[in-house]
Design an enzyme around this catalytic site. Structure first.
Site, PDB file in Angstrom:
ATOM      1  N   LYS A  46       0.801  -1.200   0.000  1.00 15.88           N
ATOM      2  CA  LYS A  46       0.000   0.000   0.000  1.00 15.88           C
ATOM      3  C   LYS A  46       0.849   1.271   0.000  1.00 15.88           C
ATOM      4  O   LYS A  46       0.444   2.303  -0.492  1.00 15.88           O
ATOM      5  CB  LYS A  46      -0.889   0.025   1.262  1.00 15.88           C
ATOM      6  CG  LYS A  46      -1.901  -1.054   1.356  1.00 15.88           C
ATOM      7  CD  LYS A  46      -2.648  -0.873   2.695  1.00 15.88           C
ATOM      8  CE  LYS A  46      -3.614  -2.015   2.905  1.00 15.88           C
ATOM      9  NZ  LYS A  46      -4.221  -1.942   4.265  1.00 15.88           N
ATOM     10  N   GLY A  47       2.030   1.189   0.586  1.00 13.00           N
ATOM     11  CA  GLY A  47       2.797   2.385   0.914  1.00 13.00           C
ATOM     12  C   GLY A  47       3.088   3.348  -0.213  1.00 13.00           C
ATOM     13  O   GLY A  47       3.274   4.542   0.012  1.00 13.00           O
ATOM     14  N   GLU A 102       8.489   2.179  -5.313  1.00 13.38           N
ATOM     15  CA  GLU A 102       8.470   1.775  -3.906  1.00 13.38           C
ATOM     16  C   GLU A 102       8.506   2.999  -3.000  1.00 13.38           C
ATOM     17  O   GLU A 102       9.162   3.993  -3.324  1.00 13.38           O
ATOM     18  CB  GLU A 102       9.701   0.902  -3.599  1.00 13.38           C
ATOM     19  CG  GLU A 102       9.404  -0.579  -3.471  1.00 13.38           C
ATOM     20  CD  GLU A 102       8.600  -0.956  -2.219  1.00 13.38           C
ATOM     21  OE1 GLU A 102       7.825  -0.139  -1.698  1.00 13.38           O
ATOM     22  OE2 GLU A 102       8.755  -2.095  -1.775  1.00 13.38           O
ATOM     23  N   ASP A 103       7.844   2.896  -1.875  1.00 17.38           N
ATOM     24  CA  ASP A 103       7.877   3.994  -0.906  1.00 17.38           C
ATOM     25  C   ASP A 103       9.251   4.094  -0.244  1.00 17.38           C
ATOM     26  O   ASP A 103       9.862   5.150  -0.214  1.00 17.38           O
ATOM     27  CB  ASP A 103       6.778   3.811   0.162  1.00 17.38           C
ATOM     28  CG  ASP A 103       6.741   2.391   0.750  1.00 17.38           C
ATOM     29  OD1 ASP A 103       7.552   1.530   0.347  1.00 17.38           O
ATOM     30  OD2 ASP A 103       5.881   2.148   1.624  1.00 17.38           O
ATOM     31  N   ASP A 106      14.326  -0.447   2.839  1.00 16.12           N
ATOM     32  CA  ASP A 106      14.873  -0.548   4.187  1.00 16.12           C
ATOM     33  C   ASP A 106      15.949  -1.635   4.158  1.00 16.12           C
ATOM     34  O   ASP A 106      17.107  -1.355   3.840  1.00 16.12           O
ATOM     35  CB  ASP A 106      13.699  -0.874   5.119  1.00 16.12           C
ATOM     36  CG  ASP A 106      14.066  -0.892   6.581  1.00 16.12           C
ATOM     37  OD1 ASP A 106      15.127  -0.360   6.930  1.00 16.12           O
ATOM     38  OD2 ASP A 106      13.296  -1.437   7.390  1.00 16.12           O
ATOM     39  N   LYS A 134      17.070   3.680   3.295  1.00 21.96           N
ATOM     40  CA  LYS A 134      17.775   3.651   4.587  1.00 21.96           C
ATOM     41  C   LYS A 134      18.988   2.757   4.450  1.00 21.96           C
ATOM     42  O   LYS A 134      18.939   1.571   4.805  1.00 21.96           O
ATOM     43  CB  LYS A 134      16.870   3.010   5.642  1.00 21.96           C
ATOM     44  CG  LYS A 134      15.906   3.904   6.320  1.00 21.96           C
ATOM     45  CD  LYS A 134      15.282   3.133   7.486  1.00 21.96           C
ATOM     46  CE  LYS A 134      13.803   3.302   7.485  1.00 21.96           C
ATOM     47  NZ  LYS A 134      13.143   2.502   8.538  1.00 21.96           N
ATOM     48  N   VAL A 156       9.846   6.194   9.655  1.00 24.15           N
ATOM     49  CA  VAL A 156       9.123   7.345   9.116  1.00 24.15           C
ATOM     50  C   VAL A 156       7.659   6.999   8.833  1.00 24.15           C
ATOM     51  O   VAL A 156       7.330   5.842   8.553  1.00 24.15           O
ATOM     52  CB  VAL A 156       9.789   7.882   7.817  1.00 24.15           C
ATOM     53  CG1 VAL A 156      11.093   8.591   8.124  1.00 24.15           C
ATOM     54  CG2 VAL A 156      10.026   6.774   6.801  1.00 24.15           C
ATOM     55  N   ASP A 162       2.818   4.046   6.782  1.00 22.94           N
ATOM     56  CA  ASP A 162       1.954   3.892   7.956  1.00 22.94           C
ATOM     57  C   ASP A 162       2.701   3.542   9.233  1.00 22.94           C
ATOM     58  O   ASP A 162       3.871   3.137   9.214  1.00 22.94           O
ATOM     59  CB  ASP A 162       0.926   2.786   7.694  1.00 22.94           C
ATOM     60  CG  ASP A 162       1.566   1.392   7.744  1.00 22.94           C
ATOM     61  OD1 ASP A 162       2.616   1.196   7.083  1.00 22.94           O
ATOM     62  OD2 ASP A 162       1.038   0.520   8.438  1.00 22.94           O
ATOM     63  N   ARG A 168      -1.152   7.259   6.927  1.00 27.05           N
ATOM     64  CA  ARG A 168      -0.844   7.228   5.492  1.00 27.05           C
ATOM     65  C   ARG A 168      -1.271   8.530   4.809  1.00 27.05           C
ATOM     66  O   ARG A 168      -0.703   8.933   3.808  1.00 27.05           O
ATOM     67  CB  ARG A 168      -1.565   6.051   4.817  1.00 27.05           C
ATOM     68  CG  ARG A 168      -1.003   4.689   5.179  1.00 27.05           C
ATOM     69  CD  ARG A 168      -1.518   3.640   4.206  1.00 27.05           C
ATOM     70  NE  ARG A 168      -1.396   2.278   4.711  1.00 27.05           N
ATOM     71  CZ  ARG A 168      -0.302   1.528   4.636  1.00 27.05           C
ATOM     72  NH1 ARG A 168       0.781   2.008   4.071  1.00 27.05           N
ATOM     73  NH2 ARG A 168      -0.297   0.308   5.121  1.00 27.05           N
TER      74      ARG A 168
HETATM   75  P1  5GP Z   1      12.424  -3.911   3.336  1.00 24.80           P
HETATM   76  O1  5GP Z   1      11.965  -5.220   2.800  1.00 24.80           O
HETATM   77  O2  5GP Z   1      13.269  -3.101   2.382  1.00 24.80           O
HETATM   78  O3  5GP Z   1      13.095  -4.076   4.679  1.00 24.80           O
HETATM   79  O4  5GP Z   1      11.141  -3.060   3.717  1.00 24.80           O
HETATM   80  C1  5GP Z   1      10.191  -2.781   2.822  1.00 24.80           C
HETATM   81  C2  5GP Z   1       8.907  -2.287   3.447  1.00 24.80           C
HETATM   82  O5  5GP Z   1       8.962  -2.111   4.875  1.00 24.80           O
HETATM   83  C3  5GP Z   1       8.587  -0.925   2.899  1.00 24.80           C
HETATM   84  O6  5GP Z   1       7.982  -1.004   1.632  1.00 24.80           O
HETATM   85  C4  5GP Z   1       7.677  -0.371   3.967  1.00 24.80           C
HETATM   86  O7  5GP Z   1       6.364  -0.819   3.747  1.00 24.80           O
HETATM   87  C5  5GP Z   1       8.210  -0.970   5.252  1.00 24.80           C
HETATM   88  N1  5GP Z   1       9.096  -0.002   5.936  1.00 24.80           N
HETATM   89  C6  5GP Z   1      10.431  -0.023   6.009  1.00 24.80           C
HETATM   90  N2  5GP Z   1      10.900   1.042   6.695  1.00 24.80           N
HETATM   91  C7  5GP Z   1       9.817   1.772   7.044  1.00 24.80           C
HETATM   92  C8  5GP Z   1       9.641   3.011   7.759  1.00 24.80           C
HETATM   93  O8  5GP Z   1      10.578   3.699   8.206  1.00 24.80           O
HETATM   94  N3  5GP Z   1       8.355   3.437   7.901  1.00 24.80           N
HETATM   95  C9  5GP Z   1       7.286   2.736   7.431  1.00 24.80           C
HETATM   96  N4  5GP Z   1       6.086   3.258   7.646  1.00 24.80           N
HETATM   97  N5  5GP Z   1       7.418   1.583   6.747  1.00 24.80           N
HETATM   98  C10 5GP Z   1       8.670   1.106   6.558  1.00 24.80           C
END
Ligand code: 5GP
Length: 182
Positions: A46-47, A102-103, A106, A134, A156, A162, A168
């Site tokens: 959703k992000g 992508e939002d 991480d 990040k 964030v 969210d 959101r």
């Molecule tokens: P990854 O797989 O890269 O660790 O994380 C991907 C997903 O984790 C992102 O698309 C997001 O939905 C969520 N996410 C990671 N960091 C944050 C953050 O700082 N805030 C929020 N709200 N969601 C995050």
């Protein structure tokens, strides 16, 4: 948006104006790079819904918008890397240029999984546009072709992102500095 909307303590990281200015730059760069070729903008729900909506308006190309719903398991603030597709593509993307929107990247685990998924569907090219990155938390290196902002290791919210499904709709991006667990 006023503090009254937050139960957690949140500090502004990027204002709506800063976000829109960066998106205009990204849109112009994407428009130049694809040189009139049709593009499939793949919004990862959703992000990314808000970012994708603004980015689409900043791109001057023949554009199709597709949605992919993913849920990555973990606790509230940490991804486990186990990704489930909750909504699949409505149309195939084979032989097309796909830009994954992508939002936030991480650990990189979600995007790594998505890259393989879309490549397996025989897209002509797959590139990534992420609003936030990040780098401190990288577990899987993914190359982000278009990046909005690099941020520190902070959680964030806002602008599509969210906290337990809340916030959101906040138009700015903020950092949760003292979570109350709410
Ligand atoms: P990854 O797989 O890269 O660790 O994380 C991907 C997903 O984790 C992102 O698309 C997001 O939905 C969520 N996410 C990671 N960091 C944050 C953050 O700082 N805030 C929020 N709200 N969601 C995050």
């Amino acid at each position: 948006m006023g503090d009254a909307w937050y139960r957690e303590k949140v500090e502004t990281l990027y204002t709506p104006e800063q976000i829109q200015a960066r998106i205009r730059e990204l849109g112009a760069q994407i428009t130049r790079d694809y040189r009139n070729r049709p593009l499939v903008l793949l919004c990862v729900l959703k992000g990314s819904f808000m970012f994708a909506a603004d980015l689409a308006r900043a791109i001057d190309l023949p554009l199709r918008v597709e949605f992919l719903g993913v849920q990555s398991y973990g606790d509230d603030t940490t991804s486990s890397g186990v990704v489930q597709i909750t909504l699949d593509l409505a149309r195939p993307v084979d032989a097309e240029d796909v830009l994954i929107v992508e939002d936030i990247v991480d650990t990189g685990l979600t995007l790594d999984y998505l890259m393989h998924q879309i490549q397996a569907r025989n897209a002509a090219t797959v590139k990534i546009c992420a609003l936030l990155h990040k780098p401190a938390r990288t577990k899987k290196q993914v190359s982000i072709d278009y990046l909005g902002f690099t941020i520190d290791d902070v959680f964030v919210v806002g602008y599509g992102l969210d906290w337990a499904q809340k916030y959101r709709n906040v138009p700015e991006i903020g950092v949760v500095t003292s979570p109350t667990g709410g």
